[in-house]
Design a protein around this motif. Structure first.
Motif, mmCIF file in Angstrom:
data_model
loop_
_atom_site.group_PDB
_atom_site.id
_atom_site.type_symbol
_atom_site.label_atom_id
_atom_site.label_comp_id
_atom_site.label_asym_id
_atom_site.label_seq_id
_atom_site.Cartn_x
_atom_site.Cartn_y
_atom_site.Cartn_z
ATOM 1 N N UNK A 144 0.835 -1.195 0.000
ATOM 2 C CA UNK A 144 0.000 0.000 0.000
ATOM 3 C C UNK A 144 0.870 1.245 0.000
ATOM 4 N N UNK A 145 0.494 2.199 -0.854
ATOM 5 C CA UNK A 145 1.169 3.495 -0.916
ATOM 6 C C UNK A 145 0.113 4.586 -0.908
ATOM 7 N N UNK A 146 0.383 5.687 -0.191
ATOM 8 C CA UNK A 146 -0.511 6.838 -0.227
ATOM 9 C C UNK A 146 0.328 8.097 -0.182
ATOM 10 N N UNK A 147 0.024 9.041 -1.092
ATOM 11 C CA UNK A 147 0.778 10.281 -1.115
ATOM 12 C C UNK A 147 0.122 11.327 -1.986
ATOM 13 N N UNK A 148 0.845 12.405 -2.201
ATOM 14 C CA UNK A 148 0.354 13.507 -3.032
ATOM 15 C C UNK A 148 0.433 13.086 -4.493
ATOM 16 N N UNK A 149 -0.636 13.302 -5.228
ATOM 17 C CA UNK A 149 -0.671 12.882 -6.632
ATOM 18 C C UNK A 149 0.433 13.557 -7.448
ATOM 19 N N UNK A 150 0.991 12.794 -8.380
ATOM 20 C CA UNK A 150 2.008 13.292 -9.333
ATOM 21 C C UNK A 150 3.172 13.981 -8.625
ATOM 22 N N UNK A 151 3.633 13.369 -7.530
ATOM 23 C CA UNK A 151 4.767 13.932 -6.806
ATOM 24 C C UNK A 151 5.526 12.812 -6.108
ATOM 25 N N UNK A 152 6.646 13.181 -5.483
ATOM 26 C CA UNK A 152 7.412 12.233 -4.677
ATOM 27 C C UNK A 152 7.083 12.357 -3.197
ATOM 28 N N UNK A 153 6.039 13.110 -2.866
ATOM 29 C CA UNK A 153 5.636 13.317 -1.486
ATOM 30 C C UNK A 153 4.725 12.160 -1.074
ATOM 31 N N UNK A 154 5.279 11.212 -0.326
ATOM 32 C CA UNK A 154 4.565 9.998 0.057
ATOM 33 C C UNK A 154 4.398 9.956 1.578
ATOM 34 N N UNK A 155 3.184 9.664 2.034
ATOM 35 C CA UNK A 155 2.923 9.556 3.461
ATOM 36 C C UNK A 155 3.232 8.150 3.992
ATOM 37 N N UNK A 156 2.799 7.143 3.242
ATOM 38 C CA UNK A 156 2.937 5.747 3.668
ATOM 39 C C UNK A 156 3.280 4.888 2.463
ATOM 40 N N UNK A 157 4.223 3.970 2.644
ATOM 41 C CA UNK A 157 4.574 3.030 1.584
ATOM 42 C C UNK A 157 5.048 1.742 2.250
ATOM 43 N N UNK A 158 4.107 0.818 2.493
ATOM 44 C CA UNK A 158 4.419 -0.390 3.244
ATOM 45 C C UNK A 158 4.011 -1.631 2.464
ATOM 46 N N UNK A 159 4.721 -2.742 2.682
ATOM 47 C CA UNK A 159 4.361 -3.995 1.996
ATOM 48 C C UNK A 159 3.283 -4.755 2.751
ATOM 49 N N UNK A 160 2.512 -5.561 2.047
ATOM 50 C CA UNK A 160 1.602 -6.525 2.659
ATOM 51 C C UNK A 160 2.334 -7.852 2.810
ATOM 52 N N UNK A 161 1.959 -8.676 3.775
ATOM 53 C CA UNK A 161 0.906 -8.453 4.769
ATOM 54 C C UNK A 161 1.386 -7.566 5.911
ATOM 55 N N UNK A 162 0.389 -6.965 6.613
ATOM 56 C CA UNK A 162 0.655 -6.199 7.825
ATOM 57 C C UNK A 162 0.172 -7.041 9.004
ATOM 58 N N UNK A 163 1.100 -7.466 9.837
ATOM 59 C CA UNK A 163 0.766 -8.364 10.945
ATOM 60 C C UNK A 163 0.895 -7.639 12.271
ATOM 61 N N UNK A 164 -0.173 -7.671 13.034
ATOM 62 C CA UNK A 164 -0.220 -6.984 14.322
ATOM 63 C C UNK A 164 0.948 -7.388 15.222
ATOM 64 N N UNK A 165 1.592 -6.382 15.811
ATOM 65 C CA UNK A 165 2.675 -6.632 16.758
ATOM 66 C C UNK A 165 4.036 -6.840 16.134
#
Length: 238
Positions: A144-165
């Protein structure tokens, strides 16, 4: 001779679950400095015998003692999967309002559109509209990645799976990766837009956190002191 009837009053007990960041201490008295009688595993079930002044007297296995009431929840965390493999982007057609918004301390409303693995947030009052979205989620089976469109400004960029703890690697920084704790995938979190179950909480090395709800995306962002700098205040169907 007549004897008075004897009555036995049994205190009502409640089954609850530990919902904390880690395992918690069972203490001999309702005091944070009281002797530790042992630990209770996070997400395990306890029987609450009584509660008062922020403390609960509980039975965990064969042991009885006191724990913080705030560390207990009626929700069974094991009822929700502790591993998340997708579904953290907003659904098509939603109208999401944030205050503060992602980059500015003001109220902003976004319309959600999807195209394959891309999810776009459009602010119709923005000069970019309708040619360019304001923010973009990209979600695949890999992550999952989330950021500003058409830019290099990214808030989150993490691989799946996400395992608690467990820790995962976030690649949102331009020049280095950072270890991020998947603090929870099962907690219910309340923001101004409502209460969301099974929220994914990512804690970054500086203590800041991102909160993701399934089918909604980011519902809250906080700094190391817990101060909110992004909050979802409204969700509507378009």
């Amino acid at each position: 001779m007549a004897f008075p009837l004897q009555t036995t009053v049994t205190a009502a007990t409640t089954e609850m679950f530990v919902q904390a960041k880690t395992d918690i201490f069972l203490r001999a008295k309702p005091n944070q400095n009281a002797d530790k009688m042992g630990t209770i595993q996070n997400h395990s079930k306890v029987t609450v015998l009584s509660s008062s002044d922020g403390w609960s007297y509980v039975q965990a296995g064969k042991s009885k003692g006191y724990v913080y009431t705030s560390a207990l929840s009626k929700e069974n965390p094991k009822a929700a999967s502790t591993t998340v493999t997708g579904g953290l982007t907003p659904k098509e057609g939603l109208i999401l309002t944030y205050e503060p918004s992602f980059l500015e301390n003001k109220k902003e409303t976004f319309y959600v559109e999807k195209e394959d693995e891309y999810t776009y947030l459009y602010n119709k009052k923005s000069p970019l509209y309708p040619h360019l979205s304001n923010f973009t989620y990209i979600e695949t089976k890999k992550g999952l990645l989330m950021g500003v469109s058409s830019s290099d400004f990214i808030f989150v960029n993490v691989p799946y799976p996400l395992k608690q703890g467990t820790y995962t690697t976030d690649s949102s920084l331009m020049f280095e990766d950072q270890k991020v704790l998947v603090e929870s995938t099962t907690k219910s979190i309340t923001v101004k837009a409502g209460t969301f179950k099974n929220v994914v909480i990512l804690r970054f090395p500086d203590g800041s956190r991102e909160y993701f709800a399934k089918g909604i995306g980011i519902i809250k962002s906080t700094n190391k002191n817990g101060k909110i700098f992004t909050e979802l205040v409204s969700v509507k169907e378009g």
